[in-house]
Design a protein around this motif. Structure first.
Motif, PDB file in Angstrom:
ATOM      1  N   LEU A 134      -0.934  16.904 -10.831  1.00  0.00           N
ATOM      2  CA  LEU A 134      -0.568  17.948 -11.715  1.00  0.00           C
ATOM      3  C   LEU A 134       1.077  18.034 -12.568  1.00  0.00           C
ATOM      4  O   LEU A 134       1.885  17.829 -13.666  1.00  0.00           O
ATOM      5  N   ARG A 135       2.069  17.140 -11.861  1.00  0.00           N
ATOM      6  CA  ARG A 135       3.178  16.590 -12.496  1.00  0.00           C
ATOM      7  C   ARG A 135       2.756  16.316 -13.695  1.00  0.00           C
ATOM      8  O   ARG A 135       3.885  16.078 -15.153  1.00  0.00           O
ATOM      9  N   ARG A 155      -5.712  22.521  -4.734  1.00  0.00           N
ATOM     10  CA  ARG A 155      -4.651  23.020  -5.500  1.00  0.00           C
ATOM     11  C   ARG A 155      -5.668  24.125  -6.857  1.00  0.00           C
ATOM     12  O   ARG A 155      -6.095  23.262  -7.413  1.00  0.00           O
ATOM     13  N   ASP A 169      -3.419  25.372  -8.975  1.00  0.00           N
ATOM     14  CA  ASP A 169      -1.965  25.109 -10.340  1.00  0.00           C
ATOM     15  C   ASP A 169      -2.982  24.197 -11.184  1.00  0.00           C
ATOM     16  O   ASP A 169      -3.497  24.066 -12.113  1.00  0.00           O
ATOM     17  N   LEU A 170      -3.304  22.443  -9.919  1.00  0.00           N
ATOM     18  CA  LEU A 170      -4.674  21.643 -11.094  1.00  0.00           C
ATOM     19  C   LEU A 170      -5.381  22.049 -11.637  1.00  0.00           C
ATOM     20  O   LEU A 170      -5.938  21.605 -12.259  1.00  0.00           O
ATOM     21  N   PRO A 220      -1.633  16.184  -1.172  1.00  0.00           N
ATOM     22  CA  PRO A 220      -0.224  15.194  -1.758  1.00  0.00           C
ATOM     23  C   PRO A 220      -0.059  14.601  -3.054  1.00  0.00           C
ATOM     24  O   PRO A 220       0.682  14.918  -4.589  1.00  0.00           O
ATOM     25  N   GLN A 253      -2.837  15.437  -5.563  1.00  0.00           N
ATOM     26  CA  GLN A 253      -3.334  16.422  -6.173  1.00  0.00           C
ATOM     27  C   GLN A 253      -1.178  16.946  -6.773  1.00  0.00           C
ATOM     28  O   GLN A 253      -1.194  17.485  -8.490  1.00  0.00           O
ATOM     29  N   ALA A 254      -0.228  16.967  -6.500  1.00  0.00           N
ATOM     30  CA  ALA A 254       0.836  17.250  -7.075  1.00  0.00           C
ATOM     31  C   ALA A 254       1.055  16.800  -7.306  1.00  0.00           C
ATOM     32  O   ALA A 254       1.927  17.463  -8.446  1.00  0.00           O
ATOM     33  N   LYS A 255       1.793  15.529  -7.248  1.00  0.00           N
ATOM     34  CA  LYS A 255       1.840  14.154  -8.293  1.00  0.00           C
ATOM     35  C   LYS A 255       1.344  14.399  -9.750  1.00  0.00           C
ATOM     36  O   LYS A 255       1.439  13.796 -10.536  1.00  0.00           O
TER      37      LYS A 255
END
Length: 257
Positions: free
Chosen positions: A62-63, A103, A105-106, A56, A58-60
């Motif tokens: 990436l943003r 991730r 994408d990251l 979770p 990792q998603a933030k």
């Protein structure tokens, strides 16, 4: 520059460490806190062991890398940070992406410039340099480590890499000869007899088999000579009766065979 070791923060506080939090955002948040990205705004943030971040988060992350935007925990306000990010990890991120623990994408966002550092066992010429560096940091001179100990360290495989070497230097300075020596390196996986047997079993012609056996002997001989001399090329050349320039040639050839 700001350094954040991802292994030293708990998953519950990781978001706060990265992005900061507002007062009262959670139990114990008695004051507003700026996170690592905000502190590094306009500079560099080094994320050590990024492979340990939870999905979770990792998603933030990436943003933020994509848009330069983040929110403190407990705040609706969008903040911006212009940060150069350098990340490091001991984990195999290629495998982690396949296993879906990191991730993709990251991963691709981070590897715009990738540097792979070989383990210390594959760059043993760095051992004497690192030993002297750690001695200087401790305020000691190179003579604090005797040649016999240096030779043992040069031959060691260092499964713990540079951290293990640093602890060994510090332990020796504290305990001297009573310090526990590192384990002896394992025996060569392919002794000369096994090599000849393998070449014969593979039906390798005699000229080629002789060439390969000679290269294996030369490589091992140079490794042992360097280990005994504590990585000192000049000393190893004198001990073996080989001209220093020729020894350098043999050493370079041993690395490529």
């Amino acid at each position: 520059s700001v350094v954040l070791d991802c292994t030293t923060i708990s998953p519950a506080l990781a978001e706060s460490e990265l992005f900061g939090h507002e007062r009262g955002a959670f139990t114990g948040a008695v004051a507003r806190k700026r996170g690592a990205f905000e502190l590094a705004d306009g500079g560099t943030l080094f994320l050590d062991e990024i492979g340990d971040l939870e999905l979770p988060l990792q998603a933030k992350l990436l943003r933020l890398l994509d848009r330069g935007e983040f929110r403190r925990v407990g705040s609706e306000a969008v903040r911006h940070a212009d940060v150069r990010v350098i990340a490091a990890t001991r984990r195999d991120l290629d495998r982690a992406v396949v296993e879906r623990t990191f991730r993709d994408d990251l991963y691709h966002r981070l590897v715009s410039a990738r540097v792979v550092l070989p383990p210390l066992r594959d760059r043993r010429g760095d051992v004497p340099v690192l030993v002297d560096h750690f001695l200087r940091l401790a305020g000691a001179t190179p003579e604090a480590i005797p040649p016999a100990t240096r030779a043992a360290w040069y031959a060691h495989v260092w499964p713990g890499n540079v951290r293990e070497l640093r602890r060994s230097v510090e332990r020796y300075l504290a305990l001297g000869a009573e310090a526990d020596p590192p384990p002896a390196p394992p025996a060569p996986a392919s002794p000369q007899a096994d090599l000849v047997d393998a070449l014969f079993a593979a039906n390798v012609p005699l000229p080629e088999a002789r060439k390969r056996a000679s290269e294996a002997f030369e490589r091992r001989y140079i490794e042992l000579a360097l280990a005994r001399a504590g990585g000192n090329v000049s000393q190893a050349a004198r001990d073996t009766g080989i001209a220093r320039r020729h020894f350098q040639i043999l050493k370079a050839r041993a690395k490529t065979t």
